[in-house]
Design a protein around this motif. Sequence first.
Motif, PDB file in Angstrom:
ATOM      1  N   GLY A 118     -25.515   3.024  20.886  1.00 14.01           N
ATOM      2  CA  GLY A 118     -24.629   4.180  20.875  1.00 14.01           C
ATOM      3  C   GLY A 118     -23.476   4.001  19.896  1.00 14.01           C
ATOM      4  O   GLY A 118     -23.319   2.939  19.265  1.00 14.01           O
ATOM      5  N   GLU A 146     -27.346   6.737  15.994  1.00 18.14           N
ATOM      6  CA  GLU A 146     -27.046   5.911  17.190  1.00 18.14           C
ATOM      7  C   GLU A 146     -26.545   6.739  18.363  1.00 18.14           C
ATOM      8  O   GLU A 146     -26.447   6.238  19.471  1.00 18.14           O
ATOM      9  CB  GLU A 146     -25.924   4.894  16.909  1.00 18.14           C
ATOM     10  N   TYR A 147     -26.159   7.969  18.105  1.00 18.12           N
ATOM     11  CA  TYR A 147     -25.419   8.752  19.100  1.00 18.12           C
ATOM     12  C   TYR A 147     -26.149   8.861  20.436  1.00 18.12           C
ATOM     13  O   TYR A 147     -27.319   9.229  20.488  1.00 18.12           O
ATOM     14  CB  TYR A 147     -25.145  10.156  18.525  1.00 18.12           C
ATOM     15  N   LEU A 148     -25.443   8.569  21.520  1.00 18.88           N
ATOM     16  CA  LEU A 148     -25.940   8.783  22.877  1.00 18.88           C
ATOM     17  C   LEU A 148     -25.214  10.005  23.433  1.00 18.88           C
ATOM     18  O   LEU A 148     -23.985   9.985  23.551  1.00 18.88           O
ATOM     19  CB  LEU A 148     -25.622   7.575  23.773  1.00 18.88           C
ATOM     20  N   CYS A 150     -23.682  12.704  25.884  1.00 16.22           N
ATOM     21  CA  CYS A 150     -23.197  12.909  27.257  1.00 16.22           C
ATOM     22  C   CYS A 150     -23.411  14.360  27.623  1.00 16.22           C
ATOM     23  O   CYS A 150     -23.752  14.685  28.737  1.00 16.22           O
ATOM     24  CB  CYS A 150     -21.710  12.627  27.334  1.00 16.22           C
ATOM     25  N   THR A 200     -21.115  11.362  33.085  1.00 17.34           N
ATOM     26  CA  THR A 200     -21.960  10.962  31.956  1.00 17.34           C
ATOM     27  C   THR A 200     -23.100  10.062  32.423  1.00 17.34           C
ATOM     28  O   THR A 200     -22.889   9.243  33.323  1.00 17.34           O
ATOM     29  CB  THR A 200     -21.129  10.212  30.874  1.00 17.34           C
ATOM     30  N   GLU A 209     -16.593  13.107  18.120  1.00 17.65           N
ATOM     31  CA  GLU A 209     -16.214  12.039  19.058  1.00 17.65           C
ATOM     32  C   GLU A 209     -15.289  11.060  18.343  1.00 17.65           C
ATOM     33  O   GLU A 209     -15.466  10.781  17.157  1.00 17.65           O
ATOM     34  CB  GLU A 209     -17.498  11.327  19.512  1.00 17.65           C
ATOM     35  N   ASP A 254     -12.677   6.549  24.546  1.00 23.77           N
ATOM     36  CA  ASP A 254     -13.680   7.413  23.928  1.00 23.77           C
ATOM     37  C   ASP A 254     -13.323   8.858  24.270  1.00 23.77           C
ATOM     38  O   ASP A 254     -13.072   9.158  25.441  1.00 23.77           O
ATOM     39  CB  ASP A 254     -15.052   7.030  24.510  1.00 23.77           C
ATOM     40  N   CYS A 261     -20.435   3.992  20.881  1.00 29.45           N
ATOM     41  CA  CYS A 261     -19.492   3.097  21.571  1.00 29.45           C
ATOM     42  C   CYS A 261     -19.800   1.643  21.253  1.00 29.45           C
ATOM     43  O   CYS A 261     -18.908   0.854  20.919  1.00 29.45           O
ATOM     44  CB  CYS A 261     -19.559   3.341  23.078  1.00 29.45           C
ATOM     45  N   ILE A 296     -23.052   0.720  28.591  1.00 27.44           N
ATOM     46  CA  ILE A 296     -23.626   0.775  27.241  1.00 27.44           C
ATOM     47  C   ILE A 296     -23.623  -0.637  26.648  1.00 27.44           C
ATOM     48  O   ILE A 296     -22.551  -1.232  26.470  1.00 27.44           O
ATOM     49  CB  ILE A 296     -22.800   1.725  26.331  1.00 27.44           C
ATOM     50  N   ASP A 323     -14.407  13.034  23.570  1.00 21.93           N
ATOM     51  CA  ASP A 323     -15.414  13.976  23.048  1.00 21.93           C
ATOM     52  C   ASP A 323     -14.789  15.362  22.888  1.00 21.93           C
ATOM     53  O   ASP A 323     -13.958  15.771  23.703  1.00 21.93           O
ATOM     54  CB  ASP A 323     -16.570  14.131  24.041  1.00 21.93           C
ATOM     55  N   HIS A 335     -24.106   7.740  30.649  1.00 22.61           N
ATOM     56  CA  HIS A 335     -23.897   6.473  29.935  1.00 22.61           C
ATOM     57  C   HIS A 335     -22.700   5.710  30.499  1.00 22.61           C
ATOM     58  O   HIS A 335     -21.675   5.535  29.834  1.00 22.61           O
ATOM     59  CB  HIS A 335     -23.722   6.740  28.437  1.00 22.61           C
TER      60      HIS A 335
HETATM   61  N1  SME Z   1     -21.438   9.204  22.876  1.00 28.17           N
HETATM   62  C1  SME Z   1     -21.277   7.834  23.267  1.00 28.17           C
HETATM   63  C2  SME Z   1     -21.666   7.619  24.702  1.00 28.17           C
HETATM   64  C3  SME Z   1     -20.559   7.843  25.647  1.00 28.17           C
HETATM   65  S1  SME Z   1     -20.361   9.476  26.048  1.00 28.17           S
HETATM   66  O1  SME Z   1     -19.842  10.180  24.878  1.00 28.17           O
HETATM   67  C4  SME Z   1     -19.311   9.650  27.302  1.00 28.17           C
HETATM   68  C5  SME Z   1     -22.099   6.919  22.356  1.00 28.17           C
HETATM   69  O2  SME Z   1     -22.826   7.402  21.491  1.00 28.17           O
HETATM   70  O3  SME Z   1     -22.018   5.698  22.517  1.00 28.17           O
END
Ligand code: SME
Length: 154
Positions: free
Chosen positions: A70, A92-94, A96, A60, A103, A119, A72, A65, A121, A62
């Motif tokens: 995100g 906010e989604y980051l 991967c 990933t 998630e 976490d 997380c 963080i 996914d 990320h």
């Molecule tokens: N989706 C997460 C980031 C971590 S990855 O899924 C491994 C987020 O939005 O914080």
Amino acid sequence: MDPLYRELFALVHDDARAPAVRLKDAMAAIQKARPRHQWTGVYVLKGDVLDLAAYVGPETPHARIPIGKGLCGKAVTTRQDLDIGDVNAQPEYLACSIETKSEAIALMWHKGEIVGQIDVDSHTRGDFGADAMRSLATAAHILAPLADEVRVGR
Ligand code: SME
């Protein structure tokens, strides 16, 4: 007791091996028990940053963080586990992986403090739900002392 929880307890108490190695085995055990999921990882909270301590699945971008960033980081600031049925609906989604659709995040509490989070996914939308969240929260509860050892560098 669910064999997964028994395995996680054994890893927490296996003092012969380094905590980070045991945490990685714990992520593999969770992922093996839930084969539908594509990525299972644990972040430990160091100051204001979530630091990826162990994972199974694709690499990933990320690995670190900041809290508040995100999903997380949101779990930490809101102090709540998150069950996100559709990650793409979350500002906010980051990401991967572009294939991730849902998630789940379970916070790890130790001595009244958040020390990290698990976490997970999935490529399937709405893949978690109440039972999966309860199970993930139990795993997070069992593994919190081990995550804390990794966090403080013991
Ligand atoms: N989706 C997460 C980031 C971590 S990855 O899924 C491994 C987020 O939005 O914080």
